[in-house]
Write an enzyme that holds these catalytic residues in place. Structure first.
Site, short mmCIF file in Angstrom:
data_model
loop_
_atom_site.label_atom_id
_atom_site.label_comp_id
_atom_site.label_asym_id
_atom_site.label_seq_id
_atom_site.Cartn_x
_atom_site.Cartn_y
_atom_site.Cartn_z
N GLY A 12 0.78 -1.24 0.00
CA GLY A 12 0.00 0.00 0.00
C GLY A 12 0.81 1.29 0.00
O GLY A 12 0.32 2.31 0.48
N ASN A 14 1.49 3.04 -2.61
CA ASN A 14 0.77 3.97 -3.50
C ASN A 14 -0.47 4.53 -2.80
O ASN A 14 -0.79 5.71 -2.96
CB ASN A 14 0.39 3.27 -4.81
CG ASN A 14 1.55 3.26 -5.79
OD1 ASN A 14 1.88 4.29 -6.38
ND2 ASN A 14 2.19 2.11 -5.92
N ARG A 66 -16.21 -17.84 -9.06
CA ARG A 66 -15.78 -16.50 -9.47
C ARG A 66 -16.99 -15.59 -9.71
O ARG A 66 -16.97 -14.41 -9.40
CB ARG A 66 -14.94 -16.64 -10.74
CG ARG A 66 -14.09 -15.43 -11.00
CD ARG A 66 -13.08 -15.25 -9.88
NE ARG A 66 -12.20 -14.15 -10.17
CZ ARG A 66 -10.98 -13.98 -9.65
NH1 ARG A 66 -10.50 -14.81 -8.77
NH2 ARG A 66 -10.25 -12.98 -9.97
N HIS A 110 0.61 1.12 -13.21
CA HIS A 110 1.40 -0.04 -13.65
C HIS A 110 2.87 0.36 -13.65
O HIS A 110 3.23 1.42 -14.16
CB HIS A 110 0.96 -0.51 -15.04
CG HIS A 110 1.71 -1.72 -15.49
ND1 HIS A 110 1.43 -2.98 -14.99
CD2 HIS A 110 2.76 -1.86 -16.32
CE1 HIS A 110 2.26 -3.85 -15.54
NE2 HIS A 110 3.10 -3.20 -16.33
N ASP A 151 -4.02 -4.04 -18.91
CA ASP A 151 -3.11 -2.89 -19.16
C ASP A 151 -3.28 -2.30 -20.56
O ASP A 151 -2.32 -1.80 -21.15
CB ASP A 151 -1.63 -3.29 -18.94
CG ASP A 151 -1.38 -3.88 -17.56
OD1 ASP A 151 -2.04 -3.43 -16.60
OD2 ASP A 151 -0.54 -4.78 -17.44
N GLN A 179 10.33 7.76 -7.86
CA GLN A 179 10.46 8.82 -8.88
C GLN A 179 9.24 8.92 -9.80
O GLN A 179 9.04 9.95 -10.43
CB GLN A 179 11.72 8.58 -9.73
CG GLN A 179 12.99 8.71 -8.91
CD GLN A 179 14.24 8.58 -9.78
OE1 GLN A 179 14.20 8.50 -10.99
NE2 GLN A 179 15.40 8.55 -9.12
N GLU A 181 5.81 6.37 -9.64
CA GLU A 181 4.46 5.97 -9.21
C GLU A 181 3.85 6.91 -8.17
O GLU A 181 2.70 7.34 -8.31
CB GLU A 181 4.51 4.55 -8.61
CG GLU A 181 4.89 3.49 -9.62
CD GLU A 181 4.81 2.09 -9.04
OE1 GLU A 181 3.83 1.78 -8.34
OE2 GLU A 181 5.72 1.29 -9.28
C1 GAR Z 1 3.29 -1.15 -7.39
O1 GAR Z 1 4.60 -1.14 -7.91
C2 GAR Z 1 2.29 -1.14 -8.52
O2 GAR Z 1 2.70 -0.37 -9.62
C3 GAR Z 1 2.25 -2.61 -8.88
O3 GAR Z 1 2.26 -3.27 -7.63
C4 GAR Z 1 3.00 -2.47 -6.68
C5 GAR Z 1 2.15 -2.28 -5.44
O4 GAR Z 1 2.88 -1.64 -4.43
N1 GAR Z 1 1.09 -2.91 -9.65
C6 GAR Z 1 1.11 -3.81 -10.64
O5 GAR Z 1 2.08 -4.47 -10.93
C7 GAR Z 1 -0.22 -3.96 -11.39
N2 GAR Z 1 -0.03 -4.68 -12.61
P1 GAR Z 1 2.16 -0.91 -3.20
O6 GAR Z 1 1.18 -1.93 -2.60
O7 GAR Z 1 3.28 -0.59 -2.26
O8 GAR Z 1 1.45 0.32 -3.72
#
Ligand code: GAR
Length: 211
Positions: A12, A14, A66, A110, A151, A179, A181
């Site tokens: 988490g 992001n 599902r 992504h 994607d 840098q 995300e």
């Molecule tokens: C992040 O790097 C995000 O871009 C990636 O998972 C990570 C989650 O980190 N997402 C993908 O790969 C989706 N295809 P976080 O839980 O620390 O935000």
């Protein structure tokens, strides 16, 4: 006021960047109405709780099929009344009913410059492993709208990051987060919240301020 619901599966960071940007006033006109995880042990849920944000867990493992999961998942999302769904490291495939109902109202971060290193099988650390194996010198991150593909939806923002000698997948992943995300995901939400993102013929037009 844009009501956002953030969907998460793991650490988490992001989500944290979004919370911090809302609290710092860098994302305006936005309220985080809830956080949903498919994983009850996701640290992201603790981050939400620490900030008094409603959080819940709904996992495919808790349902017989599902189809049943998808129905309950959609109900849980609808129950939070979101204007925008934000996939922040969410590793469950979005049901077609959800992409249909929330057309151009779901965004995803992504960790690559789409269309490189994306699609089925490319997630998390695997993306950075593949980039290092291929020997690319520039990587990055992308925020895009979510459609029925993996994607494949309209691209909103991208930011490039340089690969450095001796990078490991973990080191590269961290640099891409720091840098790219954690900057472009909050920025995209702020742009959407302020009516600056339009989709025309499958292509995003961003109306930026002059300043
Ligand atoms: C992040 O790097 C995000 O871009 C990636 O998972 C990570 C989650 O980190 N997402 C993908 O790969 C989706 N295809 P976080 O839980 O620390 O935000």
């Amino acid at each position: 006021m844009l009501n956002i619901v953030v969907l998460v599966s793991g650490g988490g960071t992001n989500l944290q960047a979004i919370i911090d940007a809302v609290e710092a006033g860098e994302i305006t006109n936005t309220r985080i109405s809830g956080v949903i995880s498919n994983n009850k042990n996701a640290y992201a849920l603790k981050r939400a709780q620490k900030h008094g944000i409603k959080s819940l867990c709904i996992s495919p493992k808790d349902f017989g099929s599902r189809t049943e999961f998808n129905r309950n998942f959609l109900e849980a999302v609808d129950g939070l009344n979101p204007d925008l769904l934000v996939l922040a490291g969410f590793l469950v495939v979005i049901p077609p009913e959800m992409t249909e109902r929330y057309r151009n109202r779901i965004i995803n971060i992504h960790p690559s410059l789409i269309p490189s290193f994306c699609g089925t099988g490319y997630y998390g650390l695997k993306v950075h492993e593949a980039a290092l194996l291929r020997g690319v010198k520039v990587v990055g991150a992308t925020v895009h709208f979510v459609d029925e593909g993996t994607d494949t939806g309209p691209i909103i923002l991208q930011r490039a990051v340089e690969v450095e000698q001796g990078d490991t997948p973990e080191v590269l992943q961290r640099r891409v987060m720091e840098q790219a995300e954690w900057k472009i995901l909050p920025r995209a939400i702020d742009l959407i919240a302020n009516g600056k993102v339009k989709v025309e013929d499958g292509v995003v037009k961003v109306v930026e301020d002059d300043n």
